[in-house]
Design a protein around this motif. Structure first.
Motif, PDB file in Angstrom:
ATOM      1  N   ARG A  61      10.135  13.074  -0.972  1.00 28.01           N
ATOM      2  CA  ARG A  61       9.653  14.406  -0.637  1.00 28.01           C
ATOM      3  C   ARG A  61       8.131  14.436  -0.700  1.00 28.01           C
ATOM      4  O   ARG A  61       7.519  13.670  -1.448  1.00 28.01           O
ATOM      5  N   ARG A  62       7.546  15.333   0.066  1.00 24.21           N
ATOM      6  CA  ARG A  62       6.082  15.473   0.095  1.00 24.21           C
ATOM      7  C   ARG A  62       5.711  16.930  -0.135  1.00 24.21           C
ATOM      8  O   ARG A  62       6.236  17.834   0.511  1.00 24.21           O
ATOM      9  N   ILE A  63       4.792  17.140  -1.061  1.00 21.88           N
ATOM     10  CA  ILE A  63       4.233  18.457  -1.327  1.00 21.88           C
ATOM     11  C   ILE A  63       2.735  18.377  -1.075  1.00 21.88           C
ATOM     12  O   ILE A  63       2.080  17.408  -1.501  1.00 21.88           O
ATOM     13  N   ASP A  64       2.179  19.369  -0.405  1.00 19.93           N
ATOM     14  CA  ASP A  64       0.762  19.352  -0.058  1.00 19.93           C
ATOM     15  C   ASP A  64      -0.029  20.407  -0.823  1.00 19.93           C
ATOM     16  O   ASP A  64       0.425  21.552  -0.963  1.00 19.93           O
ATOM     17  N   HIS A  65      -1.205  20.015  -1.299  1.00 21.61           N
ATOM     18  CA  HIS A  65      -2.246  20.960  -1.697  1.00 21.61           C
ATOM     19  C   HIS A  65      -3.258  20.986  -0.558  1.00 21.61           C
ATOM     20  O   HIS A  65      -3.773  19.927  -0.164  1.00 21.61           O
TER      21      HIS A  65
ATOM     22  N   ASN B 232      -1.927   2.472  -0.497  1.00 22.49           N
ATOM     23  CA  ASN B 232      -1.070   2.226  -1.659  1.00 22.49           C
ATOM     24  C   ASN B 232       0.296   2.892  -1.561  1.00 22.49           C
ATOM     25  O   ASN B 232       1.168   2.623  -2.386  1.00 22.49           O
ATOM     26  N   VAL B 233       0.479   3.761  -0.573  1.00 25.82           N
ATOM     27  CA  VAL B 233       1.718   4.551  -0.502  1.00 25.82           C
ATOM     28  C   VAL B 233       2.957   3.677  -0.327  1.00 25.82           C
ATOM     29  O   VAL B 233       3.888   3.720  -1.144  1.00 25.82           O
ATOM     30  N   ALA B 234       3.009   2.902   0.743  1.00 27.27           N
ATOM     31  CA  ALA B 234       4.220   2.128   1.045  1.00 27.27           C
ATOM     32  C   ALA B 234       4.549   1.096  -0.031  1.00 27.27           C
ATOM     33  O   ALA B 234       5.712   1.018  -0.468  1.00 27.27           O
ATOM     34  N   PRO B 235       3.583   0.282  -0.508  1.00 28.78           N
ATOM     35  CA  PRO B 235       3.932  -0.699  -1.537  1.00 28.78           C
ATOM     36  C   PRO B 235       4.456  -0.064  -2.819  1.00 28.78           C
ATOM     37  O   PRO B 235       5.395  -0.577  -3.432  1.00 28.78           O
ATOM     38  N   LEU B 236       3.867   1.074  -3.218  1.00 24.22           N
ATOM     39  CA  LEU B 236       4.288   1.695  -4.469  1.00 24.22           C
ATOM     40  C   LEU B 236       5.689   2.283  -4.349  1.00 24.22           C
ATOM     41  O   LEU B 236       6.504   2.173  -5.285  1.00 24.22           O
ATOM     42  N   ILE B 237       5.999   2.890  -3.225  1.00 24.16           N
ATOM     43  CA  ILE B 237       7.344   3.439  -3.035  1.00 24.16           C
ATOM     44  C   ILE B 237       8.392   2.337  -3.071  1.00 24.16           C
ATOM     45  O   ILE B 237       9.469   2.501  -3.659  1.00 24.16           O
ATOM     46  N   GLU B 238       8.093   1.206  -2.470  1.00 19.13           N
ATOM     47  CA  GLU B 238       9.025   0.072  -2.522  1.00 19.13           C
ATOM     48  C   GLU B 238       9.239  -0.394  -3.958  1.00 19.13           C
ATOM     49  O   GLU B 238      10.366  -0.729  -4.355  1.00 19.13           O
ATOM     50  N   GLU B 239       8.185  -0.412  -4.749  1.00 15.43           N
ATOM     51  CA  GLU B 239       8.312  -0.839  -6.150  1.00 15.43           C
ATOM     52  C   GLU B 239       9.098   0.175  -6.970  1.00 15.43           C
ATOM     53  O   GLU B 239       9.877  -0.212  -7.861  1.00 15.43           O
ATOM     54  N   ILE B 240       8.893   1.460  -6.710  1.00 19.03           N
ATOM     55  CA  ILE B 240       9.668   2.480  -7.418  1.00 19.03           C
ATOM     56  C   ILE B 240      11.155   2.317  -7.104  1.00 19.03           C
ATOM     57  O   ILE B 240      12.007   2.356  -8.005  1.00 19.03           O
TER      58      ILE B 240
ATOM     59  N   ASN C 270       0.532  15.414  -2.415  1.00 14.10           N
ATOM     60  CA  ASN C 270      -0.669  15.069  -1.665  1.00 14.10           C
ATOM     61  C   ASN C 270      -1.762  16.087  -1.997  1.00 14.10           C
ATOM     62  O   ASN C 270      -1.749  17.221  -1.526  1.00 14.10           O
ATOM     63  N   ASP C 271      -2.705  15.669  -2.850  1.00 15.05           N
ATOM     64  CA  ASP C 271      -3.703  16.581  -3.387  1.00 15.05           C
ATOM     65  C   ASP C 271      -4.944  16.626  -2.499  1.00 15.05           C
ATOM     66  O   ASP C 271      -6.016  16.151  -2.862  1.00 15.05           O
ATOM     67  N   GLY C 272      -4.782  17.205  -1.301  1.00 12.64           N
ATOM     68  CA  GLY C 272      -5.915  17.398  -0.408  1.00 12.64           C
ATOM     69  C   GLY C 272      -6.458  16.128   0.210  1.00 12.64           C
ATOM     70  O   GLY C 272      -7.670  16.022   0.452  1.00 12.64           O
ATOM     71  N   SER C 273      -5.606  15.152   0.508  1.00 10.23           N
ATOM     72  CA  SER C 273      -6.063  13.892   1.106  1.00 10.23           C
ATOM     73  C   SER C 273      -6.698  14.132   2.473  1.00 10.23           C
ATOM     74  O   SER C 273      -6.239  14.980   3.248  1.00 10.23           O
ATOM     75  N   THR C 274      -7.725  13.348   2.765  1.00 10.27           N
ATOM     76  CA  THR C 274      -8.388  13.425   4.073  1.00 10.27           C
ATOM     77  C   THR C 274      -8.239  12.129   4.851  1.00 10.27           C
ATOM     78  O   THR C 274      -8.851  11.965   5.912  1.00 10.27           O
ATOM     79  N   ASP C 275      -7.437  11.199   4.337  1.00  7.24           N
ATOM     80  CA  ASP C 275      -7.204   9.936   5.038  1.00  7.24           C
ATOM     81  C   ASP C 275      -5.788   9.942   5.616  1.00  7.24           C
ATOM     82  O   ASP C 275      -5.220  10.999   5.879  1.00  7.24           O
ATOM     83  N   ALA C 276      -5.205   8.777   5.795  1.00  2.93           N
ATOM     84  CA  ALA C 276      -3.887   8.669   6.428  1.00  2.93           C
ATOM     85  C   ALA C 276      -2.729   8.803   5.441  1.00  2.93           C
ATOM     86  O   ALA C 276      -1.579   8.553   5.808  1.00  2.93           O
ATOM     87  N   THR C 277      -3.009   9.229   4.214  1.00  2.00           N
ATOM     88  CA  THR C 277      -1.932   9.377   3.230  1.00  2.00           C
ATOM     89  C   THR C 277      -0.792  10.257   3.732  1.00  2.00           C
ATOM     90  O   THR C 277       0.382   9.859   3.659  1.00  2.00           O
ATOM     91  N   PRO C 278      -1.054  11.465   4.263  1.00  2.00           N
ATOM     92  CA  PRO C 278       0.059  12.301   4.747  1.00  2.00           C
ATOM     93  C   PRO C 278       0.859  11.638   5.871  1.00  2.00           C
ATOM     94  O   PRO C 278       2.098  11.708   5.885  1.00  2.00           O
ATOM     95  N   ALA C 279       0.168  10.988   6.805  1.00  2.00           N
ATOM     96  CA  ALA C 279       0.862  10.338   7.917  1.00  2.00           C
ATOM     97  C   ALA C 279       1.738   9.200   7.421  1.00  2.00           C
ATOM     98  O   ALA C 279       2.869   9.014   7.892  1.00  2.00           O
ATOM     99  N   ASN C 280       1.237   8.429   6.468  1.00  2.00           N
ATOM    100  CA  ASN C 280       2.028   7.321   5.929  1.00  2.00           C
ATOM    101  C   ASN C 280       3.258   7.834   5.198  1.00  2.00           C
ATOM    102  O   ASN C 280       4.352   7.254   5.295  1.00  2.00           O
TER     103      ASN C 280
ATOM    104  N   ASN D 227       4.827  10.653   5.847  1.00  2.00           N
ATOM    105  CA  ASN D 227       5.752  11.159   6.867  1.00  2.00           C
ATOM    106  C   ASN D 227       6.573  10.034   7.488  1.00  2.00           C
ATOM    107  O   ASN D 227       7.775  10.183   7.732  1.00  2.00           O
ATOM    108  N   ALA D 228       5.915   8.897   7.747  1.00  2.00           N
ATOM    109  CA  ALA D 228       6.620   7.769   8.356  1.00  2.00           C
ATOM    110  C   ALA D 228       7.719   7.243   7.434  1.00  2.00           C
ATOM    111  O   ALA D 228       8.834   6.916   7.884  1.00  2.00           O
ATOM    112  N   ILE D 229       7.437   7.193   6.150  1.00  2.00           N
ATOM    113  CA  ILE D 229       8.424   6.671   5.194  1.00  2.00           C
ATOM    114  C   ILE D 229       9.534   7.691   4.960  1.00  2.00           C
ATOM    115  O   ILE D 229      10.699   7.321   4.742  1.00  2.00           O
ATOM    116  N   MET D 230       9.219   8.980   5.001  1.00  2.00           N
ATOM    117  CA  MET D 230      10.231  10.015   4.807  1.00  2.00           C
ATOM    118  C   MET D 230      11.316   9.951   5.873  1.00  2.00           C
ATOM    119  O   MET D 230      12.459  10.356   5.625  1.00  2.00           O
TER     120      MET D 230
END
Length: 250
Positions: A69-73, A23-31, A47-57, A59-62
């Protein structure tokens, strides 16, 4: 409009997210489509402790967007903690939030932001209220019950506090007493501080991908304790005294 100077922003969009890689890329485009040309803005994904590809996705868009911006828990801390981390890091005087699962339509962000911006300092919260909610019958029922009980006790005048689409002055939010579940009690707490609430009807959407990260029964008893805690805070609120400095002249 997004600014070439990432520090020069008027509005910060905070998106709490956990395991929402698809959901990361489509939502950012809509924003971006909703806000480009309207305000200088930044998008803060928490990023609230994601264990999937959310952080990598992210990073690619950043690499393509200097206003993202990205903040990690390190471990999942919940939605309220994620929102608070994002608001504390925000550079904009107005902050807007939405859920990261795609069910909140960013097209409603301009109305929410404008309600706060044009409120003359009176509006402490602009809150989305979902119509045509895309959820199971059980989820709709539990939301109706929870909202009815909350409103009966707190008299906050809000029929839907669970909608992630909100906007508020950053400083007003940070003045709120923090606790897990804060995001569901913002209308009552903003009214406690003397602010007015603006409401915007928003159209709910089906989730684009992934599964919900928030359950019902795991929050039930904690939510009840939060409810009576907020009730206590409201009951204990006293009017702010008018303070006058006394000076002496020779």
């Amino acid at each position: 409009m997004s600014s070439s100077d990432p520090a020069a922003v008027d509005v910060s969009i905070v998106v709490p997210v956990r395991n929402e890689a698809g959901n990361v890329a489509p939502l950012i485009e809509e924003i971006a489509a909703a806000l480009d040309g309207r305000w200088r803005y930044e998008i803060i994904y928490v990023n609230d402790g994601s264990t999937d590809a959310t952080p990598a996705n992210l990073n690619a868009i950043m690499k393509q967007r200097n206003n993202l911006r990205r903040i990690d828990h390190a471990a999942s801390s919940g939605q309220s903690a994620a929102v608070r981390s994002g608001v504390r890091a925000a550079r904009g005087a107005i902050v807007a939030t939405l859920d990261g699962d795609g069910q909140n339509n960013p097209a409603f962000l301009p109305d929410l932001i404008a309600a706060v911006q044009n409120g003359g300092g009176r509006i402490g919260l602009s809150a989305g209220q979902r119509v045509g909610r895309k959820a199971t019958g059980f989820k709709k029922l539990q939301s109706r019950v929870a909202n009815s009980v909350r409103n009966a006790i707190l008299h906050d005048g809000t029929r839907d506090t669970g909608c992630g689409l909100k906007a508020f002055p950053r400083e007003a939010f940070l003045a709120m007493p923090y606790f897990d579940g804060l995001h569901r009690f913002l209308p009552a707490l903003m009214r406690r501080e003397g602010y007015d609430i603006a409401y915007v009807d928003v159209i709910d959407r089906p989730r684009h991908s992934g599964v919900s990260n928030y359950g019902f029964f795991d929050r039930l008893w904690i939510g009840i304790m939060d409810l009576f805690g907020v009730w206590w805070l409201i009951r204990r609120k006293k009017p702010t005294p008018v303070a006058t400095e006394v000076t002496f002249h020779d």
